[in-house]
Design an enzyme around this catalytic site. Structure first.
Site, PDB file in Angstrom:
ATOM      1  N   THR A 132      -2.271  31.343  16.575  1.00  0.00           N
ATOM      2  CA  THR A 132      -3.373  31.989  16.214  1.00  0.00           C
ATOM      3  C   THR A 132      -4.700  31.836  17.082  1.00  0.00           C
ATOM      4  O   THR A 132      -5.276  32.626  17.539  1.00  0.00           O
ATOM      5  CB  THR A 132      -3.736  31.836  14.548  1.00  0.00           C
ATOM      6  OG1 THR A 132      -2.579  32.314  13.648  1.00  0.00           O
ATOM      7  CG2 THR A 132      -4.840  32.774  14.169  1.00  0.00           C
ATOM      8  N   ASN A 133      -4.611  30.435  17.253  1.00  0.00           N
ATOM      9  CA  ASN A 133      -5.761  29.924  17.898  1.00  0.00           C
ATOM     10  C   ASN A 133      -5.400  28.949  19.238  1.00  0.00           C
ATOM     11  O   ASN A 133      -4.522  28.064  18.899  1.00  0.00           O
ATOM     12  CB  ASN A 133      -7.076  29.303  17.024  1.00  0.00           C
ATOM     13  CG  ASN A 133      -7.617  30.478  16.064  1.00  0.00           C
ATOM     14  OD1 ASN A 133      -8.201  31.559  16.485  1.00  0.00           O
ATOM     15  ND2 ASN A 133      -7.545  30.050  14.865  1.00  0.00           N
ATOM     16  N   ALA A 134      -6.333  28.911  20.218  1.00  0.00           N
ATOM     17  CA  ALA A 134      -6.282  27.931  21.224  1.00  0.00           C
ATOM     18  C   ALA A 134      -7.575  26.967  21.071  1.00  0.00           C
ATOM     19  O   ALA A 134      -8.509  27.552  20.886  1.00  0.00           O
ATOM     20  CB  ALA A 134      -6.098  28.382  22.527  1.00  0.00           C
ATOM     21  N   ALA A 163       5.755  21.929  20.069  1.00  0.00           N
ATOM     22  CA  ALA A 163       5.028  20.573  20.666  1.00  0.00           C
ATOM     23  C   ALA A 163       4.033  20.171  19.788  1.00  0.00           C
ATOM     24  O   ALA A 163       3.612  19.417  19.809  1.00  0.00           O
ATOM     25  CB  ALA A 163       4.459  21.398  21.854  1.00  0.00           C
ATOM     26  N   ASP A 164       3.391  21.229  18.984  1.00  0.00           N
ATOM     27  CA  ASP A 164       2.414  20.733  17.979  1.00  0.00           C
ATOM     28  C   ASP A 164       2.929  19.642  17.063  1.00  0.00           C
ATOM     29  O   ASP A 164       2.170  18.698  16.832  1.00  0.00           O
ATOM     30  CB  ASP A 164       1.586  21.782  17.356  1.00  0.00           C
ATOM     31  CG  ASP A 164       2.696  22.686  16.669  1.00  0.00           C
ATOM     32  OD1 ASP A 164       3.923  22.849  16.999  1.00  0.00           O
ATOM     33  OD2 ASP A 164       2.069  23.761  15.763  1.00  0.00           O
ATOM     34  N   ASP A 200      -5.033  22.729  23.070  1.00  0.00           N
ATOM     35  CA  ASP A 200      -3.581  22.980  22.303  1.00  0.00           C
ATOM     36  C   ASP A 200      -3.733  24.489  21.771  1.00  0.00           C
ATOM     37  O   ASP A 200      -4.606  25.154  21.137  1.00  0.00           O
ATOM     38  CB  ASP A 200      -3.796  22.116  20.837  1.00  0.00           C
ATOM     39  CG  ASP A 200      -2.711  22.950  19.809  1.00  0.00           C
ATOM     40  OD1 ASP A 200      -1.606  22.614  20.149  1.00  0.00           O
ATOM     41  OD2 ASP A 200      -3.382  22.568  18.744  1.00  0.00           O
TER      42      ASP A 200
END
EC number: 2.7.1.33
Length: 261
Positions: free
Chosen positions: A10-12, A109-110, A6
């Site tokens: 900011t972060n994966a 998508a999130d 995901d």
């Protein structure tokens, strides 16, 4: 095993699943220039530390709100895991839920994946998913799992960064829960922390109240996102905190496509 990825602004986040069991998770700063080779050097070491081998990964599913990051992640799946990555929201991995908004193609998508995950944990009820990330989003999910719309507000860190950037004499501080419930600060730093933290609590309280009044049905409130735990002491705000809601949503989406759960 399934590798779920995901990618937020900011972060994966990367997670390994065996069936519906989340085995391990890792996080790295989002950088759309990061290559497949760079990803695998980092990920392979972490998998080995946890006792897993990349040859055990049988499928990869990706959700991203950073389109430019997708190519290298697809290359990661193909070159180093020997599979073609499934991309959430794209054929053949369509959402499987209704997006009942004016522009369904613009739903992040999130947020769609969160709706799938929320429906899995609270079926048959109206749900409000509050995700604390780069932005703070509040999403209404219907009893049947349909995405019915929501709210986008600046994230906690984004608000703090804007405050520091615009005011030359304000120091950079770390966001955390204040030590006391007092809303009268005695130092510049404490006043900033109170303004950001309790200001956010007040905003969330107000938005929840307004959404409850408009929805007019019993509502389960689910918090998620990297900063959700910052507000875990405010137990009156949420019914449950699900830090891995998005990753679990990807797992459910994968299994729905394969008809395995």
């Amino acid at each position: 095993m399934l590798l779920a990825i995901d990618v937020g602004n900011t972060n994966a986040k990367f997670a390994l699943f065996r069936g519906t069991d989340l085995l391990a998770r890792w996080r790295i700063a989002t950088d759309d220039r990061r290559t497949a080779d760079e990803y695998i050097v980092w990920l392979d070491q972490l998998m080995r530390i946890e006792g897993y081998d990349r040859t055990d990964v049988e499928a990869v599913i990706i959700s991203t709100v950073v389109p430019r990051a997708l190519h290298n992640l697809q290359l990661l799946a193909h070159r180093y895991f020997g599979v073609d990555a499934l991309v959430a929201g794209r054929d053949p991995v369509t959402w499987g839920i209704a997006l009942k908004v004016a522009e369904p193609q613009s739903v992040g998508a999130d947020r769609a994946v969160n709706a799938i995950s929320a429906q899995a944990v609270e079926p048959g009820r109206d749900k409000l998913v509050i995700s604390f990330g780069t932005a703070t989003t509040l999403d209404h999910i219907g009893p049947d799992g349909a995405y019915l719309g929501g709210i986008i507000a600046p994230g906690v860190n984004l608000s703090l960064e804007a405050l520091v950037a615009a005011a030359a004499k304000l120091p950079r501080i770390a966001i955390e829960a204040p030590e006391t419930a007092s809303v009268i600060g005695r130092t510049t730093e404490s006043q900033m922390l109170i303004g950001v933290y309790w200001g956010y609590v007040a905003m969330i309280e107000g938005l929840i109240a307004r959404m409850k009044a408009e929805i007019a049905n019993p509502l389960t409130i689910i918090a998620t996102g990297g900063l959700a735990t910052l507000f875990q002491e405010q137990a009156h705000l949420f019914d449950r905190i699900e830090p891995d809601l998005t990753l679990n949503g990807l797992m459910h989406l994968y299994h729905q496509r394969n008809g395995s759960i």
